[in-house]
Motif scaffolding. Structure first.
Motif, PDB file in Angstrom:
ATOM      1  N   TYR A  88       0.845  -1.198   0.000  1.00  0.00           N
ATOM      2  CA  TYR A  88       0.000   0.000   0.000  1.00  0.00           C
ATOM      3  C   TYR A  88       0.880   1.248   0.000  1.00  0.00           C
ATOM      4  CZ  TYR A  88      -3.111   3.650   1.707  1.00  0.00           C
ATOM      5  OH  TYR A  88      -3.805   4.821   1.857  1.00  0.00           O
ATOM      6  N   PHE A  89       1.881   1.271   0.887  1.00  0.00           N
ATOM      7  CA  PHE A  89       2.785   2.426   0.936  1.00  0.00           C
ATOM      8  C   PHE A  89       3.714   2.455  -0.277  1.00  0.00           C
ATOM      9  CE2 PHE A  89       1.537   2.355   5.419  1.00  0.00           C
ATOM     10  CZ  PHE A  89       1.345   3.708   5.663  1.00  0.00           C
ATOM     11  N   ALA A  90       4.137   1.264  -0.741  1.00  0.00           N
ATOM     12  CA  ALA A  90       5.037   1.216  -1.898  1.00  0.00           C
ATOM     13  C   ALA A  90       4.345   1.701  -3.162  1.00  0.00           C
ATOM     14  CB  ALA A  90       5.545  -0.217  -2.103  1.00  0.00           C
ATOM     15  N   SER A  91       3.016   1.504  -3.252  1.00  0.00           N
ATOM     16  CA  SER A  91       2.298   1.930  -4.460  1.00  0.00           C
ATOM     17  C   SER A  91       2.288   3.440  -4.624  1.00  0.00           C
ATOM     18  CB  SER A  91       0.861   1.396  -4.434  1.00  0.00           C
ATOM     19  OG  SER A  91       0.127   1.957  -3.360  1.00  0.00           O
ATOM     20  N   SER A  92       2.627   4.169  -3.555  1.00  0.00           N
ATOM     21  CA  SER A  92       2.719   5.627  -3.656  1.00  0.00           C
ATOM     22  C   SER A  92       4.089   6.078  -4.162  1.00  0.00           C
ATOM     23  CB  SER A  92       2.442   6.268  -2.289  1.00  0.00           C
ATOM     24  OG  SER A  92       3.453   5.922  -1.356  1.00  0.00           O
ATOM     25  N   LEU A  93       5.037   5.130  -4.262  1.00  0.00           N
ATOM     26  CA  LEU A  93       6.384   5.432  -4.745  1.00  0.00           C
ATOM     27  C   LEU A  93       6.425   5.324  -6.271  1.00  0.00           C
ATOM     28  CD1 LEU A  93       8.402   3.402  -2.071  1.00  0.00           C
ATOM     29  CD2 LEU A  93       8.135   5.886  -2.168  1.00  0.00           C
ATOM     30  N   PRO A  94       7.492   5.790  -6.921  1.00  0.00           N
ATOM     31  CA  PRO A  94       7.577   5.706  -8.385  1.00  0.00           C
ATOM     32  C   PRO A  94       7.498   4.279  -8.901  1.00  0.00           C
ATOM     33  CG  PRO A  94       9.221   7.225  -7.513  1.00  0.00           C
ATOM     34  CD  PRO A  94       8.617   6.548  -6.333  1.00  0.00           C
TER      35      PRO A  94
END
Length: 431
Positions: free
Chosen positions: A256-262
């Motif tokens: 979930y948090f990684a999906s906000s990264l490039p």
């Protein structure tokens, strides 16, 4: 020659002692790791760390969260019941479980196929529209394989109850042998969508084959389960459902948090976990065998504790040196194993720090897994469930704290820290 092969497979698929089964399953796992690496390498070579691969791992993780939670719940709650009851009760119990799981799987499959975008948004709301569409389109290709893998796990539970401990690893050892040529055949036809389809083809075939091998497993109950056992089973299923889902929620929180990264960061974390999971793969069958033996040993406190300490010591002796090597050599390992084709220098640079941080948690996760099995055998399921979600809350907070300054490696560090805190907690409680 054919007769020798038949005798060899009869030996593999028959009954074994816990010690012999551990040796056999570990040997099979070691052999299958060669093909497992070949599959990971081929996926990295053909697909790299693209937006499509990000979407695949989110969709696969979302469906795997549901099926994996069901499978983990079944094994944790039902296997001890099978071991601790008479043969007829065990047969009725497994038949009752199969009937209800079939209904549940059909319901989940229909909902996710008819509402794929809504389903994906539950797990990756911060994804851009392109990756959400990719993931939604993959759902129908992933479901058959995920459901088949769930039933392989249930079949394996019955095989372990029958003390045919090596059967699941024997069958799963062929998953990569089958999936590699299937991927090569499907890629020219389906292109990117060969990624979600090839595993489904392999797992459907293996589920049918395992069903054939375990023809003695009842698919429905022949009589009512005693009310006391039914009530206790519902109670254990509830707490095992809560605790089994925790491990998958750890992964989903990270994604979930990684999906906000490039683009590429979800893929980097997943590739790092694939490499990280290779040493852990040796423990899978051994942990199922340990749960059977721990369920038998809980009648004797001294025997159960001696067994626990022996397993912890052996696990630490193997995994601690492995973790140090994997951490120190993360860069060369990623480049050597995956750095080809579409897996370019950028993908290597993204994956390396994720692997280095995750590797440090290898011996900690092993201890946490062993102690979790022991707690299950003791029947302290409420303790396991409550702490699992305290751990998830801590992991969510650490992810939020680490994601901006450290990116994907920070998410890996947050998970490793929470494994350490959970392990320390269980050591205190079991002491």
């Amino acid at each position: 020659m054919i007769e020798r092969i038949r005798i060899f497979f009869h030996f593999l698929l028959g009954k074994h002692s816990a010690r012999n089964a551990t040796v056999i399953t570990t040997s099979l796992t070691a052999a299958s790791k060669v093909f497992a690496y070949g599959r990971v390498w081929l996926v990295a070579y053909l697909f790299g760390a693209s937006a499509f691969v990000d979407s695949f791992y989110v969709a696969f993780g979302a469906i795997g969260f549901i099926t994996g939670t069901i499978q983990g719940t079944m094994e944790s709650a039902i296997l001890p019941k099978l071991v601790q009851n008479d043969k007829r009760t065990a047969e009725n119990l497994i038949g009752w479980i199969i009937k209800n799981v079939l209904i549940l799987c059909l319901t989940i499959s229909l909902l996710s196929v008819f509402f794929p975008h809504e389903f994906i948004k539950l797990f990756a709301r911060t994804f851009d529209e392109e990756r959400i569409n990719y993931a939604a389109n993959m759902v129908k290709w992933i479901i058959p394989g995920s459901m088949s893998l769930l039933f392989i796990g249930i079949f394996a539970m019955w095989a372990n109850y029958k003390e045919r401990f090596a059967i699941s690893n024997t069958v799963l050892a062929f998953s990569n042998v089958i999936s590699i040529p299937v991927l090569l055949l499907l890629f020219p036809i389906m292109h990117d969508y060969a990624l979600p389809a090839f595993q489904s083809v392999a797992y459907v075939f293996l589920a049918l084959f395992m069903w054939y091998l375990l023809r003695d497993m009842p698919l429905r109950p022949t009589s009512q389960i005693p009310q006391e056992l039914r009530s206790k089973t519902y109670y254990d299923l509830l707490f095992c459902l809560i605790s089994s889902g925790a491990g998958f929620i750890y992964t989903l929180v990270d994604r979930y948090f990684a999906s906000s990264l490039p683009v590429g960061n979800v893929s980097a974390i997943t590739y790092a976990q694939m490499i990280f999971s290779q040493p852990m793969g040796f423990m899978g069958a051994a942990m199922s065998i340990y749960l059977v033996r721990a369920s038998e040993a809980v009648r004797s406190k001294e025997e159960g504790e001696h067994q626990l300490f022996s397993v912890l010591y052996m696990a630490w002796s193997y995994f601690m040196p492995t973790a140090i090597l994997l951490c120190v050599l993360a860069g060369p390992v990623v480049k050597l194993l995956l750095g080809y084709g579409a897996f370019d220098a950028t993908a290597v640079a993204l994956t390396t720090p994720c692997l280095a941080v995750t590797a440090l948690g290898l011996p900690i996760l092993v201890w946490l897994t062993v102690m979790g099995r022991y707690v299950q055998a003791l029947g302290k399921l409420r303790l396991l469930a409550v702490w699992s979600y305290i751990g998830i809350t801590g992991n969510f907070f650490l992810d939020w704290l680490f994601v901006k300054p450290f990116g994907a490696p920070g998410l890996c560090a947050a998970t490793t820290l929470m494994w350490g805190v959970s392990t320390f907690f269980f050591m205190i409680m079991l002491a």
